[in-house]
Design an enzyme around this catalytic site. Sequence first.
Site, PDB file in Angstrom:
ATOM      1  N   THR A 210       4.975   6.799  -1.082  1.00  0.00           N
ATOM      2  CA  THR A 210       6.112   6.981  -0.178  1.00  0.00           C
ATOM      3  C   THR A 210       6.614   8.427  -0.185  1.00  0.00           C
ATOM      4  N   ASP A 211       7.298   8.810   0.885  1.00  0.00           N
ATOM      5  CA  ASP A 211       7.900  10.152   0.918  1.00  0.00           C
ATOM      6  C   ASP A 211       9.083  10.266  -0.050  1.00  0.00           C
ATOM      7  N   GLU A 212       9.608   9.106  -0.526  1.00  0.00           N
ATOM      8  CA  GLU A 212      10.809   9.157  -1.387  1.00  0.00           C
ATOM      9  C   GLU A 212      10.547   9.847  -2.716  1.00  0.00           C
TER      10      GLU A 212
ATOM     11  N   GLY B 293      23.249   7.174  -5.463  1.00  0.00           N
ATOM     12  CA  GLY B 293      22.118   8.132  -5.439  1.00  0.00           C
ATOM     13  C   GLY B 293      21.445   8.231  -4.083  1.00  0.00           C
TER      14      GLY B 293
ATOM     15  N   LYS C 244       7.542   4.836  -8.157  1.00  0.00           N
ATOM     16  CA  LYS C 244       6.414   5.217  -7.293  1.00  0.00           C
ATOM     17  C   LYS C 244       5.873   6.585  -7.717  1.00  0.00           C
TER      18      LYS C 244
ATOM     19  N   ASP D 184      -2.111 -10.987  -3.819  1.00  0.00           N
ATOM     20  CA  ASP D 184      -0.654 -10.871  -3.686  1.00  0.00           C
ATOM     21  C   ASP D 184       0.011 -11.918  -4.582  1.00  0.00           C
TER      22      ASP D 184
ATOM     23  N   ARG E  90      16.522   9.357   8.350  1.00  0.00           N
ATOM     24  CA  ARG E  90      15.209   8.816   7.993  1.00  0.00           C
ATOM     25  C   ARG E  90      14.229   9.149   9.120  1.00  0.00           C
TER      26      ARG E  90
ATOM     27  N   PRO F 157      26.512  -3.541   8.032  1.00  0.00           N
ATOM     28  CA  PRO F 157      27.023  -2.737   6.910  1.00  0.00           C
ATOM     29  C   PRO F 157      26.367  -1.357   6.815  1.00  0.00           C
TER      30      PRO F 157
ATOM     31  N   ILE G 168       3.743  -4.008   5.326  1.00  0.00           N
ATOM     32  CA  ILE G 168       2.684  -3.074   5.743  1.00  0.00           C
ATOM     33  C   ILE G 168       1.312  -3.663   5.422  1.00  0.00           C
TER      34      ILE G 168
ATOM     35  N   ARG H   4      25.315   3.677  -0.891  1.00  0.00           N
ATOM     36  CA  ARG H   4      24.293   3.356  -1.893  1.00  0.00           C
ATOM     37  C   ARG H   4      24.362   4.414  -3.002  1.00  0.00           C
TER      38      ARG H   4
ATOM     39  N   TYR I  69      13.414   3.007  -7.738  1.00  0.00           N
ATOM     40  CA  TYR I  69      12.227   2.739  -6.906  1.00  0.00           C
ATOM     41  C   TYR I  69      11.362   3.989  -6.776  1.00  0.00           C
TER      42      TYR I  69
ATOM     43  N   GLU J  89       7.155  -3.426  -5.682  1.00  0.00           N
ATOM     44  CA  GLU J  89       8.549  -3.723  -5.365  1.00  0.00           C
ATOM     45  C   GLU J  89       8.982  -2.551  -4.499  1.00  0.00           C
TER      46      GLU J  89
HETATM   47  P1  NAD Z   1       6.863  -5.298   0.875  1.00  0.00           P
HETATM   48  O1  NAD Z   1       7.954  -5.418  -0.129  1.00  0.00           O
HETATM   49  O2  NAD Z   1       7.079  -5.818   2.253  1.00  0.00           O
HETATM   50  O3  NAD Z   1       5.537  -5.994   0.325  1.00  0.00           O
HETATM   51  C1  NAD Z   1       5.098  -5.854  -1.004  1.00  0.00           C
HETATM   52  C2  NAD Z   1       4.043  -6.901  -1.269  1.00  0.00           C
HETATM   53  O4  NAD Z   1       3.599  -6.747  -2.628  1.00  0.00           O
HETATM   54  C3  NAD Z   1       4.554  -8.340  -1.139  1.00  0.00           C
HETATM   55  O5  NAD Z   1       3.632  -9.120  -0.429  1.00  0.00           O
HETATM   56  C4  NAD Z   1       4.665  -8.822  -2.573  1.00  0.00           C
HETATM   57  O6  NAD Z   1       4.489 -10.220  -2.728  1.00  0.00           O
HETATM   58  C5  NAD Z   1       3.547  -8.026  -3.255  1.00  0.00           C
HETATM   59  N1  NAD Z   1       3.786  -7.849  -4.689  1.00  0.00           N
HETATM   60  C6  NAD Z   1       4.939  -7.435  -5.286  1.00  0.00           C
HETATM   61  N2  NAD Z   1       4.794  -7.437  -6.636  1.00  0.00           N
HETATM   62  C7  NAD Z   1       3.511  -7.827  -6.893  1.00  0.00           C
HETATM   63  C8  NAD Z   1       2.760  -8.003  -8.093  1.00  0.00           C
HETATM   64  N3  NAD Z   1       3.310  -7.794  -9.281  1.00  0.00           N
HETATM   65  N4  NAD Z   1       1.470  -8.410  -7.988  1.00  0.00           N
HETATM   66  C9  NAD Z   1       0.901  -8.633  -6.761  1.00  0.00           C
HETATM   67  N5  NAD Z   1       1.591  -8.512  -5.606  1.00  0.00           N
HETATM   68  C10 NAD Z   1       2.870  -8.098  -5.660  1.00  0.00           C
HETATM   69  O7  NAD Z   1       6.488  -3.755   0.890  1.00  0.00           O
HETATM   70  P2  NAD Z   1       6.048  -2.824   2.104  1.00  0.00           P
HETATM   71  O8  NAD Z   1       7.266  -2.298   2.771  1.00  0.00           O
HETATM   72  O9  NAD Z   1       5.017  -3.513   2.905  1.00  0.00           O
HETATM   73  O10 NAD Z   1       5.399  -1.602   1.306  1.00  0.00           O
HETATM   74  C11 NAD Z   1       4.019  -1.648   0.913  1.00  0.00           C
HETATM   75  C12 NAD Z   1       3.674  -0.374   0.175  1.00  0.00           C
HETATM   76  O11 NAD Z   1       3.914   0.758   1.012  1.00  0.00           O
HETATM   77  C13 NAD Z   1       4.511  -0.144  -1.091  1.00  0.00           C
HETATM   78  O12 NAD Z   1       3.669   0.412  -2.065  1.00  0.00           O
HETATM   79  C14 NAD Z   1       5.571   0.853  -0.648  1.00  0.00           C
HETATM   80  O13 NAD Z   1       6.000   1.641  -1.743  1.00  0.00           O
HETATM   81  C15 NAD Z   1       4.809   1.667   0.369  1.00  0.00           C
HETATM   82  N6  NAD Z   1       5.617   2.276   1.439  1.00  0.00           N
HETATM   83  C16 NAD Z   1       6.489   1.534   2.163  1.00  0.00           C
HETATM   84  C17 NAD Z   1       7.195   2.124   3.223  1.00  0.00           C
HETATM   85  C18 NAD Z   1       8.158   1.337   4.092  1.00  0.00           C
HETATM   86  O14 NAD Z   1       8.824   1.928   4.931  1.00  0.00           O
HETATM   87  N7  NAD Z   1       8.239   0.023   3.971  1.00  0.00           N
HETATM   88  C19 NAD Z   1       6.998   3.483   3.503  1.00  0.00           C
HETATM   89  C20 NAD Z   1       6.106   4.213   2.702  1.00  0.00           C
HETATM   90  C21 NAD Z   1       5.402   3.599   1.694  1.00  0.00           C
HETATM   91  O1  DAU Z   2      10.888   6.487   3.149  1.00  0.00           O
HETATM   92  C1  DAU Z   2      10.013   5.447   2.839  1.00  0.00           C
HETATM   93  C2  DAU Z   2      10.799   4.300   2.238  1.00  0.00           C
HETATM   94  O2  DAU Z   2      11.550   3.718   3.299  1.00  0.00           O
HETATM   95  C3  DAU Z   2       9.920   3.259   1.563  1.00  0.00           C
HETATM   96  O3  DAU Z   2       9.275   3.852   0.471  1.00  0.00           O
HETATM   97  C4  DAU Z   2      10.756   2.072   1.083  1.00  0.00           C
HETATM   98  O4  DAU Z   2       9.907   1.063   0.548  1.00  0.00           O
HETATM   99  C5  DAU Z   2      11.515   1.521   2.276  1.00  0.00           C
HETATM  100  O5  DAU Z   2      12.360   0.457   1.855  1.00  0.00           O
HETATM  101  C6  DAU Z   2      12.347   2.612   2.949  1.00  0.00           C
HETATM  102  O6  DAU Z   2      13.436   3.038   2.090  1.00  0.00           O
HETATM  103  P1  DAU Z   2      14.924   3.299   2.647  1.00  0.00           P
HETATM  104  O7  DAU Z   2      15.862   3.176   1.513  1.00  0.00           O
HETATM  105  O8  DAU Z   2      14.974   4.531   3.468  1.00  0.00           O
HETATM  106  O9  DAU Z   2      15.030   2.048   3.670  1.00  0.00           O
HETATM  107  P2  DAU Z   2      16.222   1.018   3.989  1.00  0.00           P
HETATM  108  O10 DAU Z   2      15.777   0.219   5.164  1.00  0.00           O
HETATM  109  O11 DAU Z   2      16.676   0.289   2.771  1.00  0.00           O
HETATM  110  O12 DAU Z   2      17.399   1.978   4.434  1.00  0.00           O
HETATM  111  C7  DAU Z   2      17.266   2.898   5.511  1.00  0.00           C
HETATM  112  C8  DAU Z   2      18.556   3.699   5.604  1.00  0.00           C
HETATM  113  O13 DAU Z   2      19.617   2.825   6.036  1.00  0.00           O
HETATM  114  C9  DAU Z   2      19.025   4.267   4.267  1.00  0.00           C
HETATM  115  O14 DAU Z   2      19.640   5.534   4.490  1.00  0.00           O
HETATM  116  C10 DAU Z   2      20.078   3.263   3.790  1.00  0.00           C
HETATM  117  C11 DAU Z   2      20.682   2.749   5.082  1.00  0.00           C
HETATM  118  N1  DAU Z   2      21.151   1.338   5.061  1.00  0.00           N
HETATM  119  C12 DAU Z   2      20.278   0.389   4.639  1.00  0.00           C
HETATM  120  C13 DAU Z   2      20.664  -0.942   4.603  1.00  0.00           C
HETATM  121  C14 DAU Z   2      19.705  -2.019   4.130  1.00  0.00           C
HETATM  122  C15 DAU Z   2      22.437   1.025   5.482  1.00  0.00           C
HETATM  123  O15 DAU Z   2      23.219   1.905   5.892  1.00  0.00           O
HETATM  124  N2  DAU Z   2      22.826  -0.290   5.441  1.00  0.00           N
HETATM  125  C16 DAU Z   2      21.994  -1.285   5.007  1.00  0.00           C
HETATM  126  O16 DAU Z   2      22.416  -2.464   4.985  1.00  0.00           O
END
Ligand code: NAD
Ligand code: DAU
Length: 350
Positions: free
Chosen positions: A131-133, A289, A160, A34, A220, A211, A13, A287, A156, A85
């Site tokens: 995050t919504d989680e 929880g 957050k 980063d 989701r 998987p 993001i 998974r 996680y 993370e």
């Molecule tokens: P991502 O894992 O793709 O990227 C995280 C970035 O943070 C990476 O570039 C990593 O190198 C950097 N980072 C990690 N630890 C660090 C540290 N100690 N110091 C400096 N940099 C560090 O994550 P993302 O999916 O892009 O998510 C970004 C943010 O948005 C997060 O805070 C996440 O909780 C939030 N978020 C993600 C989602 C989603 O669906 N991916 C949804 C809602 C909120």
């Molecule tokens: O809701 C926002 C969150 O969405 C963010 O805060 C997190 O950073 C982001 O990783 C994401 O979390 P999820 O756990 O929902 O995303 P993930 O892609 O890991 O999994 C999406 C759904 O798919 C979840 O119900 C678990 C399932 N899944 C995931 C993987 C990786 C599977 O069934 N098989 C898989 O191999």
Amino acid sequence: MKTILITGGAGFIGSHVVRRFVDRYPQYKIVNLDKLTYAGNLANLKDVVGKANYEFVKGDIVDSDFIFKLFEEKQFDGVIHLAAESHVDRSISNPMEFVYTNVIGTVNLLNAARHIWKDNMEDKRFYHISTDEVYGSLGNEGIFTEKTAYDPHSPYSASKAGSDHFVRAYNDTFGLPVVISNCSNNYGAYQFPEKLIPLFINNIKNKKPLPVYGEGINVRDWLWVEDHASAIDIIFHKGGNGETYNIGGFNEWRNIDLIRLMCRIMDKKLGRQPGESEKLITFVKDRAGHDLRYAIDATKLKNELEWEPSLQFEEGIDKTIDWYLANEEWMENVTSGDYQKYYDEMYGGR
Ligand code: NAD
Ligand code: DAU
């Protein structure tokens, strides 16, 4: 000229947010901080590197001395904090990394912001991306609003939630100007293929098993990543001090239905027989929880700041699949880990 810190800008993001801000706001100097963990990839920003208002700094938000020095040197006017993370499965195998980066790293940034802004907090802003989680898990009914009580279930989401509480506490206790947003699941280009959508696109392409955790009935709420970036832009500029905004696309999918849709689209795109890719679906152990359902009510953001998603899901998922199919080299690079070796050589393990 204002100097804005974006943390985690080499991630999924963050890279979209950095690109948007660098392109749209030449009056801002954008500093991307980063650590370049496995999830941070400078190839996500190839088109941004070299622009006059962009600078990359490699560093760890957990290192408080380094963070203080950086804030003193750059005198940031605003912070958009995405570094984290982010993968639930990794938080189950290694919770401490999540405590360090997501909780301690966030508090380090809050302390540094408070330190440099202590004499003048006007026009400053610390924007925390969450995050919504943190709201926990819904049953078949209901929707998360900004008032839903926190109830995180994974290490996680607990980390957050902890960071969100610290951000609000710094607003209440020290008057630090903050804003928070809680977004649903993002999808789009440059997402690390440990997350459902890019992992499954890559596996379908390579005819590898898909998987599916448990029975695939978890729900989701998916939002195109560039729409998350546009919401972040609006909230950073127009959101109220101390306010929280939910971000989501009102777009719920059961995992199994989404996976079947991806299989059907990819069968067509790859010239396969209808139903061929669905045969790759493999139900695996659930998974631990595993939250059943997330659904975000983004009405406040729409009514107060006039934000709406620009893309319908059917168009977004199609575009996303095309992007991963067209960017084989990017996928090859991140799955082979070559980019990590390159960073170790370039930055000498720092
Ligand atoms: P991502 O894992 O793709 O990227 C995280 C970035 O943070 C990476 O570039 C990593 O190198 C950097 N980072 C990690 N630890 C660090 C540290 N100690 N110091 C400096 N940099 C560090 O994550 P993302 O999916 O892009 O998510 C970004 C943010 O948005 C997060 O805070 C996440 O909780 C939030 N978020 C993600 C989602 C989603 O669906 N991916 C949804 C809602 C909120
Ligand atoms: O809701 C926002 C969150 O969405 C963010 O805060 C997190 O950073 C982001 O990783 C994401 O979390 P999820 O756990 O929902 O995303 P993930 O892609 O890991 O999994 C999406 C759904 O798919 C979840 O119900 C678990 C399932 N899944 C995931 C993987 C990786 C599977 O069934 N098989 C898989 O191999």
